[in-house]
Design an enzyme around this catalytic site. Structure first.
Site, short mmCIF file in Angstrom:
data_model
loop_
_atom_site.label_atom_id
_atom_site.label_comp_id
_atom_site.label_asym_id
_atom_site.label_seq_id
_atom_site.Cartn_x
_atom_site.Cartn_y
_atom_site.Cartn_z
N ARG A 74 4.50 44.91 35.34
CA ARG A 74 3.42 45.88 35.52
C ARG A 74 3.76 47.18 34.80
NH1 ARG A 74 3.22 49.11 39.58
NH2 ARG A 74 4.13 47.68 41.08
N TYR A 128 -21.99 52.67 25.80
CA TYR A 128 -21.80 51.36 26.42
C TYR A 128 -22.23 51.42 27.90
CZ TYR A 128 -19.51 47.15 28.06
OH TYR A 128 -19.26 45.94 28.63
N ASP A 204 -14.74 56.47 21.56
CA ASP A 204 -14.82 55.01 21.68
C ASP A 204 -15.15 54.49 20.29
OD1 ASP A 204 -15.63 52.38 21.99
OD2 ASP A 204 -16.44 52.70 24.00
N LYS A 229 -13.66 43.03 21.44
CA LYS A 229 -14.67 42.91 20.40
C LYS A 229 -14.01 42.61 19.05
CE LYS A 229 -17.16 44.01 23.95
NZ LYS A 229 -17.62 45.37 24.22
C1 LIG Z 1 -17.51 46.18 25.34
C2 LIG Z 1 -17.41 47.62 25.19
C3 LIG Z 1 -16.69 48.39 26.12
C4 LIG Z 1 -16.04 47.79 27.35
O1 LIG Z 1 -15.02 46.91 27.00
P1 LIG Z 1 -14.54 45.67 27.92
O2 LIG Z 1 -13.45 45.08 27.12
O3 LIG Z 1 -15.73 44.78 28.11
O4 LIG Z 1 -14.09 46.24 29.22
C5 LIG Z 1 -16.61 49.76 25.89
N1 LIG Z 1 -17.20 50.34 24.83
C6 LIG Z 1 -17.92 49.63 23.93
C7 LIG Z 1 -18.55 50.34 22.77
C8 LIG Z 1 -18.04 48.25 24.09
O5 LIG Z 1 -18.76 47.56 23.19
#
Ligand SMILES: *Cc1c(COP(=O)(O)O)cnc(C)c1O
Length: 415
Positions: A74, A128, A204, A229
């Site tokens: 962890r 998001y 992000d 992604k």
């Molecule tokens: C999918 C996504 C997230 C969240 O990510 P997870 O891996 O699903 O927790 C955050 N920001 C954007 C722009 C995303 O496309």
């Protein structure tokens, strides 16, 4: 530029990602990393255990070249160390990374590391869906003052930053999901730098990074990813990454990660690690495909509006795109004829692309944001953000673009 010891030439990212962070001698000569699934590690001596805890708890600093033994997974484990080391060269300007068990875990840990009740957060809208939920349903009840500003409104963002008190974080998602509106990162970073609280600028970067947009070079402090992604690229694992120029920021996230228990697990680290050398190849192919398709679909009678960086018509948006991204990326959204019925008919008729949320994988996905990914937003936020009944969002994969174009055209014809 990165240097290796005794090497006159700096290495470029595609080379670095394949040559750093992993020593085959520590894995019986294995040419690719092994998976270390152990939850706990055997100490060479009680003194080594004491030293490892002192360093882990921040009571001592490791000496140059000192080998600090692993404790418990962890806190840290070899596959996280390898992944964190190898992902750094992919993000220009980054010196340290921390990996989490989802993108939301990375975003949540970043917020909880730097925001306290009474503090303020300025963020761009839309974003998001999960991030919006986190802001409204967790941060606000926690007495964090959250101020949303529409993406792309540079003057309004400057003003919101200037006016905020106890401002700790400016959070930017660009391009904004799903309407693809860009926010000027360098401008926001300048406004943040002039604020007496010196808030952190977090970006992000899931949609265009790490290949096409480099926020740390534009003045951002922290870059966050849903590695689920493009970084992972095969729609088969969940992961998140945070990267920074300033190692102390990542140290802080790691200290919270130990408490929250949201480090990325060894198997997922290993899988993601193997995907890193091809991120740029995949993203380049996906972006080329998307551009070819979007440039043709914009002519279709049932496409009322195309939202794609290469096809921006607003002068300010074009300026931002030219200043902060090298390629337009694999995501586009379209407003279709006949509103929601038209959008649903389009999705129902796709044969090559799948009707699914998520993005960034090698396979093409399409969804209806208003009723799915962004259905948690209020009517007012949806209307302000331009998330309409007729909007569909496409994530383009690496299929042959001609097959995808034909698929989209027949589904548009069905409207
Ligand atoms: C999918 C996504 C997230 C969240 O990510 P997870 O891996 O699903 O927790 C955050 N920001 C954007 C722009 C995303 O496309």
């Amino acid at each position: 530029m990165p240097h290796r010891k005794g090497d006159a030439h700096p290495l470029h990212p595609p080379t670095e990602v394949l040559t750093r962070g992993f020593d085959p001698r520590l894995s019986v000569g294995s040419a690719r990393p092994a998976v270390f699934r152990s939850s706990t590690y055997v100490f060479s001596s009680p003194e080594a255990a004491e030293r490892a805890f002192a360093v882990a708890l921040g009571k001592a600093r490791p000496a140059e070249g000192e080998n600090i033994e692993l404790i418990y997974s962890r806190l840290n484990h070899p596959n996280a160390e390898i992944l964190e080391n190898q992902v750094v060269p992919l993000e220009p300007g980054a010196h340290q990374a921390a990996v989490f068990n989802s993108g939301m875990a990375a975003i949540m840990t970043a917020f909880m590391s730097f925001l306290r009740p009474g503090d303020a957060l300025v963020y761009t809208l839309p974003a998001y869906g999960g991030t919006i939920h986190l802001i409204h349903d967790f941060l606000e009840p926690f007495r964090i003052h959250c101020v949303g500003v529409l993406a792309g409104r540079g003057a309004a963002l400057d003003e919101a930053i200037r006016a905020a008190q106890n401002l700790r974080v400016v959070f930017i998602e660009t391009p904004a999901n799903p309407v693809m509106v860009m926010t000027d990162i360098a401008r926001a970073a300048r406004a943040a730098a002039e604020h007496p609280d010196r808030p952190l600028v977090m970006v992000d970067n899931t949609f265009l990074g790490p290949a096409f947009q480099h926020p740390l070079l534009l003045g951002a402090d922290l870059v966050l990813y849903s590695a689920t992604k493009f970084l992972s690229g095969f729609s088969d694992l969940l992961a998140g990454v945070a990267l920074a120029k300033e190692p102390a920021l990542i140290e802080k996230l790691r200290a919270h990660r130990v408490m929250f228990g949201n480090i990325l697990q060894p198997d997922e680290c290993w899988m993601l690690d193997g995907r890193l050398p091809t991120v740029s190849l995949r993203m380049n192919r996906q972006s080329k495909n998307a551009q070819r398709i979007a440039e043709r679909l914009v002519e279709h009678a049932n496409v009322i509006k195309m939202h794609y960086p290469a096809l921006f018509d607003d002068a300010e948006q074009i300026k931002i795109r030219l200043a902060q991204c090298s390629y337009p990326g694999a995501m586009f959204s379209m407003e279709l004829a006949r509103g929601r019925e038209g959008a649903f008919t389009f999705l129902r008729n796709l044969k090559v692309a799948h009707n699914a949320v998520s993005l960034g994988g090698v396979e093409t996905l399409a969804c209806h944001p208003k009723t799915t990914t962004h259905s948690g937003m209020s009517e007012e936020e949806l209307a302000l953000s331009g998330i309409t009944d007729s909007l569909v969002r496409i994530s383009v994969g690496i299929e042959d673009w001609r097959d995808l174009l034909a698929d989209f055209e027949q589904a548009l014809d069905a409207i």
